[in-house]
Design an enzyme around this catalytic site. Structure first.
Site, PDB file in Angstrom:
ATOM      1  N   SER A 156      12.873   1.441  -5.307  1.00 41.96           N
ATOM      2  CA  SER A 156      12.298   0.402  -4.461  1.00 41.96           C
ATOM      3  C   SER A 156      12.388   0.819  -2.992  1.00 41.96           C
ATOM      4  CB  SER A 156      13.029  -0.928  -4.707  1.00 41.96           C
ATOM      5  OG  SER A 156      12.405  -1.993  -4.039  1.00 41.96           O
TER       6      SER A 156
ATOM      7  N   ASP B 166      -0.873   9.972 -15.238  1.00 45.58           N
ATOM      8  CA  ASP B 166      -1.076   8.941 -14.219  1.00 45.58           C
ATOM      9  C   ASP B 166      -0.363   7.682 -14.691  1.00 45.58           C
ATOM     10  OD1 ASP B 166      -1.985   6.960 -12.488  1.00 45.58           O
ATOM     11  OD2 ASP B 166      -4.027   7.763 -12.388  1.00 45.58           O
TER      12      ASP B 166
ATOM     13  N   ILE C 223      12.868  12.455  -3.540  1.00 45.82           N
ATOM     14  CA  ILE C 223      13.906  11.513  -3.968  1.00 45.82           C
ATOM     15  C   ILE C 223      14.183  11.634  -5.458  1.00 45.82           C
ATOM     16  CG2 ILE C 223      14.480   9.068  -4.259  1.00 45.82           C
ATOM     17  CD1 ILE C 223      14.804   9.951  -1.416  1.00 45.82           C
TER      18      ILE C 223
ATOM     19  N   LYS D  49       7.758  -0.286 -19.994  1.00 47.98           N
ATOM     20  CA  LYS D  49       7.161  -0.755 -21.247  1.00 47.98           C
ATOM     21  C   LYS D  49       7.081   0.370 -22.273  1.00 47.98           C
ATOM     22  CE  LYS D  49       4.876  -4.066 -23.514  1.00 47.98           C
ATOM     23  NZ  LYS D  49       5.471  -5.393 -23.819  1.00 47.98           N
TER      24      LYS D  49
ATOM     25  N   LYS E 208       6.769  -3.179  -3.595  1.00 49.02           N
ATOM     26  CA  LYS E 208       8.205  -3.065  -3.846  1.00 49.02           C
ATOM     27  C   LYS E 208       8.844  -4.427  -4.112  1.00 49.02           C
ATOM     28  CE  LYS E 208       8.368   1.422  -3.264  1.00 49.02           C
ATOM     29  NZ  LYS E 208       8.469   2.320  -4.436  1.00 49.02           N
TER      30      LYS E 208
ATOM     31  N   ILE F 121      15.864   8.478   4.787  1.00 49.44           N
ATOM     32  CA  ILE F 121      16.506   9.653   4.205  1.00 49.44           C
ATOM     33  C   ILE F 121      15.936  10.910   4.855  1.00 49.44           C
ATOM     34  CG2 ILE F 121      17.056  10.876   2.079  1.00 49.44           C
ATOM     35  CD1 ILE F 121      18.207   8.017   2.270  1.00 49.44           C
TER      36      ILE F 121
END
EC number: 1.3.1.124
Length: 292
Positions: A162, A85, A36, A145, A180, A209
């Site tokens: 999401s 990570d 994706i 952040k 999510k 998908i």
């Protein structure tokens, strides 16, 4: 690599978007080696954007970056940053620094690193639940952040990846549904808090998908045929559907769009997904009984 999941120059010549739409822009993408997020990045790069592909696996990350760079006019337009990570803020922060050192700024952020598997609640360990929440939700927080300083400068845009599993009860997906749901809440909060700074925050929620890692992992052999009955548009989604929606969110066409979850699922969630139904309820009953 399945070529059905990749893009080529036709995305520009036969598509909805002008070739230089994102010229001068820079994208920071976590999970960019996944199906994706890779196609999302391909779309941006084909339209003139430069991109940093951030991932844990060095080989996959470097291969993805190399493949995507072939789509760019500037072959130095894609940077691979491996061994990161997203659960570790310092590692993400360091990846941001490398991106800025290379490209000078960050305009777009795709928080797409994710983890998932099929497991019912009775067999889901606290550690397994925590792992998914940490990768998906904490990882998304860390990504946003770490990029905040640069987004303030560019008045940029964040897109969280999401899903729709938390819109209703989906068997064997309680862990990812919880994660999510948190991502959706975070995206909306950032839309409110960062909006005055000129920063937009949105989510994209892919449905079924075709030819993606997620569908192969979550769907049974008979899934595709039966799933179509649960999709109003009567087809599985394509990676191009995700690419087009991603371009829209980052484009000037969506300059007044923030705090939104763009669901790209052909209307499937309105009828209830078919995910997990091949095992429901027999597998759950057997699992629960064995725990007594």
């Amino acid at each position: 690599m399945n070529t059905a999941n990749t893009l080529d120059g036709k995305f520009v010549t036969e598509g909805s978007w002008r070739p230089d739409l994102f010229k001068g822009k820079v994208a920071f993408v976590t999970g960019g080696a996944g199906t994706i997020c890779r196609v999302q990045t391909e779309a941006l790069v084909l339209l003139g954007c430069k991109a940093a592909i951030v991932g844990r696996d060095q080989e996959r990350t470097e291969q993805a970056a190399k493949g995507i760079s072939q789509l760019a006019k500037d072959k130095d337009a894609v940077l691979a940053i491996a061994n990161v990570d997203v659960r570790n803020f310092e590692q993400v922060e360091n990846a941001v620094k490398k991106t800025v050192e290379k490209f000078g700024k960050i305009d777009f952020v795709i928080a797409g690193a994710a983890g998932n598997f099929v497991c019912d609640f009775a067999n889901l360990s606290p550690n397994a639940f925590k792992s998914v929440v940490d990768i998906d939700l904490l990882g998304s927080f860390n990504t946003a952040k770490a990029c905040l300083k640069e987004l303030k400068k560019s008045k940029g845009s964040i897109l969280f990846v999401s899903a729709t599993f938390h819109y209703y009860g989906v068997p064997f997906q309680g862990h990812v549904g919880a994660a999510k749901a948190g991502i959706d809440a975070l995206a909306k909060n950032l839309a409110v808090e960062l909006g005055p700074l000129g920063i937009r925050s949105n989510c994209i929620a892919p449905g079924a998908i075709d030819n993606t890692e997620g569908l192969k992992r979550l769907a049974g052999k008979k899934y595709k045929e039966k799933a179509l009955a649960k999709i109003p548009l009567q087809r599985l989604g394509s990676t191009r559907d995700i690419a087009e929606s991603t371009v829209y969110i980052f484009s000037p066409a969506a300059s007044y769009v923030t705090g939104t979850v763009l669901v790209v699922d052909g209307g499937m969630w309105h009828l209830g997904t078919y995910f997990g139904h091949e095992l429901y309820p027999e597998a759950l009953i057997k699992s629960m009984t064995s725990k007594l």
